[in-house]
Design an enzyme around this catalytic site. Structure first.
Site, PDB file in Angstrom:
ATOM      1  N   LYS A  77       0.833  -1.201   0.000  1.00 41.50           N
ATOM      2  CA  LYS A  77       0.000   0.000   0.000  1.00 41.50           C
ATOM      3  C   LYS A  77       0.869   1.252   0.000  1.00 41.50           C
ATOM      4  O   LYS A  77       1.922   1.300   0.652  1.00 41.50           O
ATOM      5  CB  LYS A  77      -0.900  -0.026   1.244  1.00 41.50           C
ATOM      6  CG  LYS A  77      -1.913   1.111   1.335  1.00 41.50           C
ATOM      7  CD  LYS A  77      -2.744   0.944   2.596  1.00 41.50           C
ATOM      8  CE  LYS A  77      -3.792   2.034   2.747  1.00 41.50           C
ATOM      9  NZ  LYS A  77      -4.589   1.856   3.989  1.00 41.50           N
ATOM     10  N   SER A 153      -9.353   1.573   3.927  1.00 38.14           N
ATOM     11  CA  SER A 153      -8.567   2.365   3.016  1.00 38.14           C
ATOM     12  C   SER A 153      -7.560   1.555   2.211  1.00 38.14           C
ATOM     13  O   SER A 153      -6.896   2.098   1.326  1.00 38.14           O
ATOM     14  CB  SER A 153      -7.829   3.466   3.792  1.00 38.14           C
ATOM     15  OG  SER A 153      -6.895   2.892   4.710  1.00 38.14           O
ATOM     16  N   SER A 177      -9.215  -0.705   8.042  1.00 42.14           N
ATOM     17  CA  SER A 177      -8.783  -0.494   6.658  1.00 42.14           C
ATOM     18  C   SER A 177      -8.199  -1.702   5.955  1.00 42.14           C
ATOM     19  O   SER A 177      -8.069  -1.689   4.736  1.00 42.14           O
ATOM     20  CB  SER A 177      -7.777   0.659   6.596  1.00 42.14           C
ATOM     21  OG  SER A 177      -8.405   1.885   6.855  1.00 42.14           O
TER      22      SER A 177
END
Length: 470
Positions: A77, A153, A177
């Site tokens: 990420k 997220s 997330s």
């Protein structure tokens, strides 16, 4: 090439049936074919990935792989520092033209273990919400239905794994997330005990913040956790090294343990189809010999103190941005920033006190129950590009993910495991929560759920329909 798990790829490398170069080439091809619709990656470095794959191939040929995940195509990420690649965190306020000389602990461990890094996955700006879109990278879409959100997220990581664009990924989880998009995209996402995976730089969301492995199977998540769980001096809150391998711990016999099943936590409205899918999985788990009682843990929704901790953390982070940034950030993040600036030190300390009290209450609850099982999400994936389901009346993202953030506040290990599809073909998942430091138990129960409730790990999400990056 058939879609294989990370564990299966390593076995194929060892036998010579496949090479890391072939697997990496297949992952790059999948990105080229699918990511125009999903928008899961914000950076792809095919040349570097293939260089890493060739080095791994040589190690396997010589019978000297670095570890069991050597050569497995993976992503990370875009919240983690990665040497040589910008870490923009979904923001137009971060200058990409600066030296990028450091690896985060997570990136460093992945390199040291021989994982092939394909690129970086999308995030909402600073990872602030439960969906994945940003002013910088646009909208990330669900590979099972690109009109729907992938969640967030860590939505880019979840969509990439679900769509076969790399076997493994690592996300962040300070309010759900990792687990939210894992449930929405039909993969496994694990938030281990706070401090189990070291973080650097320290998150402004403080003691809510975790990192977590994401994959299509519990075995692969456990293998990746074995890589990530080593301490790093840059995180003074990191835990000591684990006593054993998590991959082996997943095989422990958990029949006979006491599990609490809370369909609503006592206060959450759950979609009927999602509830039925979770009920069915819990019923099957009970038939294996796990003792299941339907009981709520007995706490009230901690949304208010969570919001204080969350908005204050956002305000702290954004205060370091260059002058004029307020006009460039996501409008929702700007509102969070403004709200965070209104909190006093006493407000923050009061919210942290509530967090500690919740942790104590859950500790007492786990003196009676080894694990707590809940639905992961109370809703199914909704229209992409929205922070809340259109027409729902919700004002902010935590209002539709009430099963996730309480267990960031308590710092407990929690995992999302797929349970099936709704009638409109969208994934759903259940959550397993354990006491702090019981990561091995949570993984073992999750593996049992996956065994009795098989999931189509051998195929990627179809990425059907139309979608775009805007």
């Amino acid at each position: 090439m058939a879609l294989l798990t990370a564990s299966e790829l390593a076995s194929a490398y060892a036998s010579g049936e496949l090479s890391p170069v072939e697997a990496t080439t297949a992952a790059i091809d999948a990105i080229e074919q699918r990511d125009g619709t999903c928008n899961a990656y914000c950076l792809v470095d095919a040349e570097t990935a293939l260089d890493q794959a060739r080095a791994s191939e040589a190690r396997w040929r010589e019978g000297n792989p670095i570890g069991p995940l050597d050569g497995v195509p993976s992503s990370i990420k875009d919240m983690f520092l990665t040497q040589g690649w910008p870490t923009l965190r979904g923001s137009r306020c971060i200058d990409p033209q600066q030296p990028w000389e450091l690896d985060s602990p997570i990136t460093a461990r992945m390199r040291e273990s021989g994982l092939v890094l394909l690129g970086k996955t999308t995030t909402p700006e600073l990872g602030w919400k439960g969906t994945t879109d940003s002013p910088l990278t646009g909208i990330t879409r669900n590979p099972w239905d690109p009109t729907k959100t992938a969640g967030g997220s860590s939505g880019g990581s979840a969509a990439a794994v679900a769509a076969g664009m790399g076997e493994l990924s690592v996300g962040t989880d300070a309010g759900g997330s990792v687990r939210i998009p894992a449930s929405f995209c039909g993969i496994v996402g694990f938030k281990p005990t706070y401090g189990r995976i070291p973080l650097f730089p320290a998150s402004p969301f403080g003691m809510l913040a975790h990192a977590g492995p994401m994959a299509r199977t519990v075995d692969d998540v456990a293998l990746l956790l074995d890589v990530l769980a080593l301490p790093d001096y840059r995180d003074p809150t990191a835990l000591p090294p684990p006593f054993g391998a998590y991959r082996e711990a997943t095989r422990r016999d958990v029949r006979g343990i006491n599990a609490a099943y809370s369909p609503t936590l006592g206060y959450v409205d759950v979609d009927q189809e999602v509830a039925a899918l979770v009920d069915d999985a819990v019923r099957l788990l009970g038939e294996t010999g796990v003792h299941v009682d339907e009981v709520d843990p007995g706490f009230e929704d901690p949304l208010e103190p969570f919001d204080v901790l969350w908005s204050a953390g956002a305000a702290k982070w954004l205060s370091k941005f260059p002058e004029g940034s307020a006009e460039k950030v996501d409008p929702g993040l700007r509102a969070l920033w403004d709200r965070g600036l209104t909190h006093s030190a006493l407000d923050y300390l009061g919210a942290n006190e509530a967090r500690v009290e919740l942790g104590i209450a859950m500790g007492e609850f786990h003196s009676r129950y080894d694990v707590l099982i809940t639905p992961m999400m109370p809703i199914r994936p909704f229209e992409a590009g929205h922070d809340v389901p259109p027409g729902s009346g919700y004002r902010s993202w935590p209002e539709w993910t009430r099963f996730s953030y309480p267990f960031n506040m308590t710092q407990q290990p929690a995992i999302s495991v797929p349970t099936g599809f709704t009638s409109d073909g969208l994934p759903a998942g259940l959550q397993i929560v354990g006491p702090r430091h019981s990561d091995d138990l949570v993984l073992a129960v999750a593996r049992l759920v996956q065994e009795i409730h098989p999931w189509p790990t051998e195929r990627a999400a179809p990425v059907a329909g139309e979608g775009s990056r805007t």
